[in-house]
Scaffold this active site. Structure first.
Site, short mmCIF file in Angstrom:
data_model
loop_
_atom_site.label_atom_id
_atom_site.label_comp_id
_atom_site.label_asym_id
_atom_site.label_seq_id
_atom_site.Cartn_x
_atom_site.Cartn_y
_atom_site.Cartn_z
N VAL A 2 -27.92 9.41 -6.78
CA VAL A 2 -28.09 10.77 -7.31
C VAL A 2 -28.46 10.65 -8.78
O VAL A 2 -27.81 9.92 -9.55
CB VAL A 2 -26.80 11.60 -7.18
CG1 VAL A 2 -27.05 13.04 -7.59
CG2 VAL A 2 -26.29 11.55 -5.74
N ASP A 17 -18.91 21.45 7.29
CA ASP A 17 -18.27 20.43 6.45
C ASP A 17 -17.67 21.08 5.21
O ASP A 17 -17.88 20.62 4.08
CB ASP A 17 -19.28 19.35 6.07
CG ASP A 17 -18.59 18.04 5.64
OD1 ASP A 17 -17.39 17.88 5.94
OD2 ASP A 17 -19.26 17.20 5.01
N GLY A 52 -24.43 9.20 -9.83
CA GLY A 52 -23.56 9.02 -8.67
C GLY A 52 -24.26 8.26 -7.57
O GLY A 52 -25.47 8.02 -7.60
#
Length: 955
Positions: A646, A756, A639
């Site tokens: 990642v 978040d 990712g």
């Protein structure tokens, strides 16, 4: 001269002794080494156990893991093991040469989470000090020779999840608590597995053992000497999935409330002395396997509930005093494979029905009173029917095949070659399914309660084969292929399958590979398909390791060599060794200093704040993470996001990790980097993603997390992951995420506000357990003000608390607001803001509390399930809307939210304390391709202060 040499030796060895004493773990490991033969050669090649000893893992210079499965170790477990105070995992499974008692010093390992001694040669009583292992989660001591009673002190291990003491020689009664003075197994309310089969336990099953707040899913007491009745309190444990009480001496009636166990898949009560009527099992709609055979029930009519159990694969009720004619509907149960009602009083005409199950393999009705068979002319060998000993077979001249004694149907299944021709191999080598010659790692899988009885079904073995391959590769084990052979049922009615695991790219496994495979199977890392149920593995010694001497450790010859040295040669050698040791210790000290102060070069002027204050996070070097990710190869890239790339990696112990690597040379995210390290290093909860460590080396900023395999909740709601979420699973996800946030708000010290919360930051592990992730924007409520913190507004559009946006005062209720949006997203599968429409306002406008499901059918996700299945949805919506109230003082706390979701789950017939799915395989629809990995940091409209719309209408 002798005096001078002695003084020199003292001068040489005192510094060495003092340096070694600084880390006593090495001393105690060497004591283990002296007690064992056949230790890995690397234990002789290196003087530092933390640098190269196979099976040893260290953190910050302290030994935290010993995994040595199938190493052929010989010896005992000395009390020195109790001195390894940082030890978390001890796995010595499949070493038959390890004998003697389990030392009471084991109780000193206060940080131990996994104690795994499967199929060793240990004997003697279990020490009471086992109860001192306050952090133990997993205890597997099965298949040894332990004697004596089960220590009541085990009841003190409140975190215990898995308790397996099966297949020993334990005696005495089942211990339960007595007031506040004596602990017992009834105190293990968080345990899911009680495995006690194959011992000599005696006495009654205490009624006090079971309570309604237990989480048990597997209760296995088979093949003991238990007496007395089955307690009615068993019916309180509604989380149960497998019940095995067979082959005991139980008496009395089966309690009527046993049909409260509506989640049971397999039930074995056979071979006891149970009396009274055959129990009424109406309502056990997911029951696959039922065995009530060989009891002394009162004469009973053929139960009317037979044909209502539409999930049955196997019905065993031979010798249960059943009378009457069997309904044809019994044989139309879709998955029915085997029926055994022999030695009863079944009479009349046998009718298998015109549309019997196409999986039906055998029907054994021998020694009953059946006088006719309606399908006699159409009968073929597709079903093995046995009617010998019935009046129909006493007619003159009858030669029907169903009037012969039953034959044994042994399965000869073996994994077929993978589109290749098997190779002829040399001595000891075996041709793998990929037709390559190699030395496999072998053993037997024992499945204690499989839900099927058709041993000849190749499809079911293929699913097991595929799951094993997937699991081993997911764990980064060097496995090329797996072969399954000769599935059989043993005397315990366990399904036994021989397993051969072949190495990848080589002719044989190395020690690291064998240790990893052994741990994967002993620690239950491998999860079989659900129809196989719980298992244990008995591995064999692997005799094909390169360099395996089989004659013990090398140190046995050291004394001879040293003794042969004389005079000045001894002194020269010792001086050289001392110099080398001092040089090595200097290097180790430098490394230890770097590990203890990994932020010595932290630049506080780059906007990333003061030096982080850490609690236990491991510092990785750049070289280490490069090695674990194959030099950050493209194939390991899973990712990309605003933070950077990642990567997936694998630690030397086989643990999968996800590495978030910041963009090279960028200072953006430095504060988030520090925040996540500080917060995650001191929070630990099953519903929070764990931080494994970090890298602050060579200008790199990397965060190392546990790898979560099933992506984000957003992926599942959108269909990208291919995981199907019904109403029950969404409730479990909501509860898990709520518990994670509750921990941050109520138990973290000081409290933490996530800031978040969104479905992109809630991940699902292999059991679909929800884990809250991504703490880059989180804030702590310091001691000075625990009500709010005034800070720059950050968050994600659509989830953000409007009160926080307007006042810049961040409170715990800001997380509650975001979580309320998550709850609405869970039932609608819509983005918070979609095509200019806000999810909160859309739900409020559509709802009508006077109508069913609040009239929300039009906005509900169509894949959530049928309307009749959505029990508690109205209360769920009520909670969500309370969370998104305009002002924080009108919103509930996360603790209140957790309690309400638990109440909703109970209303829906779920146990809120039970685990989620055994694995996610059965929840995928198979139609979806790849999806963005959960650690990707580009999520919905991430906001960091400057680009938020000027107005947000929360209504």
């Amino acid at each position: 001269m002798g005096s001078t040499i002695g003084q020199l030796l003292v001068i040489i060895f005192i510094p060495i002794w003092l340096a070694t004493a600084q880390n006593d773990d090495f001393v105690y490991l060497r004591a283990l080494k002296e007690n064992w033969e056949n230790t890995p050669p690397s234990w002789d090649d290196s003087s530092d156990p933390c640098s190269g000893w196979d099976g040893i893992r260290c953190t910050n210079g302290r030994v935290t893991s010993i995994t040595l499965a199938s190493m052929g170790l010989i010896g005992s477990l000395p009390g020195d093991i109790g001195q390894l105070s940082e030890l978390e995992i001890l796995d010595l499974s499949y070493n038959k040469g390890l004998v003697g008692p389990l030392t009471s010093a084991i109780g000193n390992l206060k940080k131990l989470t996994n104690l795994i001694l499967v199929d060793c040669g240990f004997s003697g009583p279990l020490p009471n000090t086992l109860g001192d292992l306050e952090n133990l989660v997993y205890m597997s001591l099965n298949s040894n020779g332990f004697t004596g009673p089960i220590p009541p002190s085990i009841g003190n291990i409140r975190k215990l999840y898995w308790l397996d003491l099966a297949d020993n020689d334990l005696t005495g009664s089942i211990p339960v608590s007595n007031g506040r003075t004596t602990p017992g197994l009834d105190m293990l309310t968080n345990a899911l597995h009680f495995h006690f089969g194959g011992n000599r336990l005696e006495g009654d099953i205490p009624a006090r053992l079971f309570t309604s707040n237990m989480s048990l899913i597997h209760l296995l007491f088979e093949n003991n000497r238990l007496t007395g009745p089955i307690p009615s309190s068993l019916g309180l444990v509604k989380s149960l999935e497998v019940v095995r009480l067979d082959r005991n001496l139980l008496t009395g009636n089966v309690p009527p409330n046993i049909n409260n166990l509506t989640g049971v898949f397999e039930m074995f009560l056979s071979n006891n002395q149970l009396t009274g009527p055959v129990p009424n099992l109406t309502g056990l709609n997911v029951l696959n396997y039922l065995d009530l055979s060989n009891n002394t029930f009162a004469r009973s009519d053929v139960p009317s509930w037979f044909s209502t159990l539409q999930s049955l694969t196997t019905l065993h009720m031979y010798n249960t005093n059943i009378v009457g004619e069997l309904p044809a509907a019994l044989f139309s149960i879709p998955q029915l494979q085997q029926v055994d009602l022999s030695y009863n009083r079944v009479n009349g005409t046998l009718d298998l029905g015109s549309t019997h199950s196409d999986q039906l393999q055998s029907v054994n009705l021998q020694n009953n009173q059946i006088s006719d068979f309606s399908q006699r002319r159409q009968y073929s060998n597709s079903i093995q029917l046995t009617l010998v000993g019935n009046p129909i077979c006493l007619e003159s001249g009858v030669t029907d095949r169903f009037c012969s004694p039953p034959t044994t149907n042994n399965s000869l299944y073996s994994t077929p070659p993978n589109n290749c021709v098997p190779t002829t191999c040399g001595s000891g080598l075996v041709s793998s399914p990929n037709c390559r010659c190699a030395y496999p790692y072998t053993g037997n899988l024992f499945f204690r309660a499989p839900s099927f009885s058709d041993l000849g079904n190749s499809t079911v073995y293929q699913s097991l084969h595929n799951e094993m391959i997937t699991s081993f590769r997911r764990s980064q084990l060097p496995v090329d292929s797996v072969s399954l052979k000769n599935p059989t049922k043993n005397l315990d009615n366990y399904l036994v399958i021989n397993v051969e695991v072949f190495p990848f790219g080589e002719e044989r496994f190395n020690r690291t590979g064998i240790i990893g495979l052994g741990f994967s199977l002993s620690n239950q890392t491998f999860k079989p398909p659900r129809e196989y149920g719980t298992y244990f593995f008995i591995g064999e010694n692997y005799d094909f390791l390169l360099g395996a001497s089989g004659t013990g450790h090398k140190s046995s010859n050291t004394g001879v060599i040293v003794g042969a040295a004389v005079g000045g040669c001894v002194l020269v050698v010792l001086l050289v060794l001392a110099g080398m040791y001092a040089f090595r210790q200097k290097g180790r000290a430098e490394r230890a200093n770097h590990e203890s102060s990994p932020f010595a070069l932290w630049d506080a002027t780059n906007g990333s704040g003061a030096v982080p204050q850490l609690k236990g996070a491991k510092s990785f070097s750049f070289e280490e993470l490069s090695k674990y990710t194959n030099n950050f190869s493209e194939t390991n890239n899973i990712g990309a996001g605003g933070y950077g790339m990642v990567y997936r990696g694998s630690l030397p112990n086989g643990q999968l990790i996800a590495i978030k690597r910041a963009t090279q040379g960028s200072t953006q995210g430095g504060l988030e980097f520090k925040t996540e390290i500080e917060l995650l290093s001191r929070v630990h909860h099953k519903n929070l993603v764990s931080l494994v460590g970090f890298c602050f080396d060579q200008g790199e900023q990397m965060l190392v997390y546990e790898y979560i395999v099933n992506g984000t909740v957003k992926d599942s709601l959108s269909g990208r992951s291919g995981i199907r979420l019904d109403w029950m699973r969404r409730l479990r996800i909501a509860l898990g995420a709520a518990k994670g946030l509750q921990y941050l708000h109520d138990l973290a010290d000081p409290p933490i506000i996530h800031r978040d919360v969104k479905t992109n930051n809630i991940l699902l592990d292999e059991r679909l357990v929800a884990k809250v992730a991504d703490f880059g924007l989180s804030k702590s409520l310091g001691d000075a003000n625990r009500t709010h913190v005034t800070t720059q507004v950050k968050g994600t559009m659509g989830y953000m608390d409007p009160e926080y946006y307007m006042t810049q005062q961040l409170t715990e209720k800001s997380d509650v607001y975001s979580f309320g949006v998550v709850l609405l997203e869970l039932i609608t599968a819509r983005n918070p803001i979609e095509k200019g429409k806000y999810i909160v306002r859309e739900v409020k406008q559509a709802m009508d509390k006077s109508k069913e499901l609040y009239n929300l059918q039009e906005v509900l996700d169509p894949t959530i399930g049928l309307s009749s299945q959505l029990k508690g949805l109205e209360r769920f919506v009520d909670v969500a809307l309370r969370c998104v109230e305009e002002t924080g003082n009108q919103r509930p706390t996360m603790s209140d939210v957790v309690k309400e979701i638990e109440n909703i789950m109970e209303l829906a017939g779920l146990n809120p304390n039970a685990e989620s799915a055994s694995n996610s395989a059965s929840y995928t629809d198979g139609s979806k391709g790849g999806y963005e990995h959960p650690y990707t940091n580009d999520s919905l409209f991430a906001y960091s202060g400057d680009h938020f719309p000027t107005k947000l209408d929360p209504k």
